[in-house]
Design a protein around this motif. Structure first.
Motif, PDB file in Angstrom:
ATOM      1  N   GLU A  72      -1.654  47.528 114.348  1.00 47.62           N
ATOM      2  CA  GLU A  72      -1.134  46.712 115.452  1.00 47.62           C
ATOM      3  C   GLU A  72      -2.262  46.048 116.232  1.00 47.62           C
ATOM      4  O   GLU A  72      -2.013  45.276 117.151  1.00 47.62           O
ATOM      5  CB  GLU A  72      -0.298  47.585 116.390  1.00 47.62           C
ATOM      6  N   VAL A  73      -3.495  46.361 115.861  1.00 49.43           N
ATOM      7  CA  VAL A  73      -4.648  45.821 116.580  1.00 49.43           C
ATOM      8  C   VAL A  73      -5.010  44.448 116.007  1.00 49.43           C
ATOM      9  O   VAL A  73      -5.362  44.332 114.834  1.00 49.43           O
ATOM     10  CB  VAL A  73      -5.855  46.769 116.428  1.00 49.43           C
ATOM     11  N   PRO A  74      -4.916  43.375 116.814  1.00 45.33           N
ATOM     12  CA  PRO A  74      -5.205  42.041 116.277  1.00 45.33           C
ATOM     13  C   PRO A  74      -6.573  41.941 115.603  1.00 45.33           C
ATOM     14  O   PRO A  74      -6.688  41.307 114.544  1.00 45.33           O
ATOM     15  CB  PRO A  74      -5.116  41.142 117.524  1.00 45.33           C
ATOM     16  N   ALA A  75      -7.593  42.566 116.170  1.00 51.15           N
ATOM     17  CA  ALA A  75      -8.937  42.453 115.570  1.00 51.15           C
ATOM     18  C   ALA A  75      -8.955  43.045 114.159  1.00 51.15           C
ATOM     19  O   ALA A  75      -9.630  42.523 113.270  1.00 51.15           O
ATOM     20  CB  ALA A  75      -9.972  43.147 116.456  1.00 51.15           C
ATOM     21  N   VAL A  76      -8.211  44.112 113.942  1.00 53.71           N
ATOM     22  CA  VAL A  76      -8.148  44.720 112.610  1.00 53.71           C
ATOM     23  C   VAL A  76      -7.391  43.791 111.656  1.00 53.71           C
ATOM     24  O   VAL A  76      -7.807  43.567 110.514  1.00 53.71           O
ATOM     25  CB  VAL A  76      -7.462  46.108 112.666  1.00 53.71           C
ATOM     26  N   GLN A  77      -6.307  43.208 112.156  1.00 59.57           N
ATOM     27  CA  GLN A  77      -5.550  42.253 111.332  1.00 59.57           C
ATOM     28  C   GLN A  77      -6.437  41.082 110.910  1.00 59.57           C
ATOM     29  O   GLN A  77      -6.382  40.621 109.770  1.00 59.57           O
ATOM     30  CB  GLN A  77      -4.355  41.693 112.118  1.00 59.57           C
ATOM     31  N   VAL A  78      -7.254  40.633 111.847  1.00 60.02           N
ATOM     32  CA  VAL A  78      -8.101  39.468 111.570  1.00 60.02           C
ATOM     33  C   VAL A  78      -9.137  39.797 110.498  1.00 60.02           C
ATOM     34  O   VAL A  78      -9.348  39.018 109.558  1.00 60.02           O
ATOM     35  CB  VAL A  78      -8.773  38.963 112.876  1.00 60.02           C
ATOM     36  N   VAL A  79      -9.774  40.967 110.594  1.00 58.72           N
ATOM     37  CA  VAL A  79     -10.753  41.345 109.576  1.00 58.72           C
ATOM     38  C   VAL A  79     -10.050  41.512 108.224  1.00 58.72           C
ATOM     39  O   VAL A  79     -10.552  41.058 107.187  1.00 58.72           O
ATOM     40  CB  VAL A  79     -11.490  42.651 109.957  1.00 58.72           C
ATOM     41  N   ALA A  80      -8.877  42.128 108.235  1.00 58.56           N
ATOM     42  CA  ALA A  80      -8.124  42.315 106.987  1.00 58.56           C
ATOM     43  C   ALA A  80      -7.809  40.960 106.364  1.00 58.56           C
ATOM     44  O   ALA A  80      -7.995  40.748 105.157  1.00 58.56           O
ATOM     45  CB  ALA A  80      -6.840  43.094 107.267  1.00 58.56           C
ATOM     46  N   TRP A  81      -7.363  40.029 107.189  1.00 59.29           N
ATOM     47  CA  TRP A  81      -7.014  38.695 106.682  1.00 59.29           C
ATOM     48  C   TRP A  81      -8.237  38.023 106.066  1.00 59.29           C
ATOM     49  O   TRP A  81      -8.159  37.435 104.985  1.00 59.29           O
ATOM     50  CB  TRP A  81      -6.447  37.844 107.831  1.00 59.29           C
ATOM     51  N   ARG A  82      -9.369  38.132 106.766  1.00 65.19           N
ATOM     52  CA  ARG A  82     -10.581  37.479 106.250  1.00 65.19           C
ATOM     53  C   ARG A  82     -11.022  38.083 104.924  1.00 65.19           C
ATOM     54  O   ARG A  82     -11.418  37.364 104.000  1.00 65.19           O
ATOM     55  CB  ARG A  82     -11.714  37.602 107.278  1.00 65.19           C
ATOM     56  N   MET A  83     -10.958  39.411 104.806  1.00 67.52           N
ATOM     57  CA  MET A  83     -11.410  40.042 103.567  1.00 67.52           C
ATOM     58  C   MET A  83     -10.432  39.747 102.425  1.00 67.52           C
ATOM     59  O   MET A  83     -10.834  39.469 101.304  1.00 67.52           O
ATOM     60  CB  MET A  83     -11.577  41.553 103.751  1.00 67.52           C
ATOM     61  N   LEU A  84      -9.149  39.796 102.712  1.00 70.11           N
ATOM     62  CA  LEU A  84      -8.158  39.488 101.669  1.00 70.11           C
ATOM     63  C   LEU A  84      -8.311  38.045 101.204  1.00 70.11           C
ATOM     64  O   LEU A  84      -8.198  37.742 100.014  1.00 70.11           O
ATOM     65  CB  LEU A  84      -6.738  39.735 102.189  1.00 70.11           C
TER      66      LEU A  84
END
Ligand code: ZN
Length: 192
Positions: A72-84
């Motif tokens: 639910e943490v936006p910063a984690v979502q953002v890193v996940a999106w970038r790596m994917l």
């Protein structure tokens, strides 16, 4: 409470990407981290090394995103999106990306480093200085421009807000000058 303490609290002292408990430190998200809890994550040395050095990537390590992309943490979502996005040629990361949901603000943030930009949009618009233009940007005219089909002249220095991009032609953008929607050549604008 220090940033580190807050991140430990949020993550349960685990890497927020792969859940490792080893070698944890703060990863501040580029491009312009303020260094708050909201734009940082707690991550292990392995994750941080691979994020920062694309040559070191072990694709299978990132299967961990299968779980952490739902954070639910936006910063984690953002890193996940970038790596994917970086790994999507492998197939399964693209499948995960397709399932992922980022709100508009997070998506804009995720894209701010230009990750995936090159292959996502083959047509890349750049201003007179070579700065990449994106839909919604504001630009300023660097010379007087005659507006086609009217007697109007758009003056040098005029700001054009919330531009849109011609998906077919990297030289054309559109935006409003006063009430009039005009097509502008990218060579005559500078990003604000
Ligand atoms: Zn990790």
């Amino acid at each position: 409470m220090s940033i580190l303490n807050k991140l430990q609290d949020r993550s349960g002292s685990k890497c927020e990407l792969c859940a490792s408990e080893e070698n944890l430190s703060i990863y501040k998200l580029p491009p312009m981290p303020v260094g708050t809890v909201d734009d940082s994550i707690l991550a292990c040395g392995t994750c941080i090394d691979q994020i920062e050095n694309p040559d070191n990537v072990n694709v299978n390590h990132w299967r961990c995103l299968n779980d952490s992309m739902w954070s639910e943490v936006p910063a984690v979502q953002v890193v996940a999106w970038r790596m994917l996005t970086r790994l999507r040629a492998e197939g399964w990361p693209q499948d995960l990306l397709d399932m992922m949901y980022l709100d508009d603000e997070s998506l804009k943030w995720a894209k701010a480093t230009g990750e995936g930009l090159e292959d996502e949009h083959k047509v890349i618009h750049r201003d007179v200085n070579g700065v990449i233009l994106q839909a919604g940007d504001s630009v300023v005219l660097i010379k007087d421009l005659k507006v086609k089909g009217s007697s109007m002249v758009a003056k040098q220095g005029t700001a054009v807000r919330r531009i849109s991009l011609d998906p077919e032609n990297e030289k054309y953008i559109e935006g409003k000058v006063g009430p009039t929607q005009i097509v502008i050549i990218t060579d005559y604008v500078k990003k604000l």
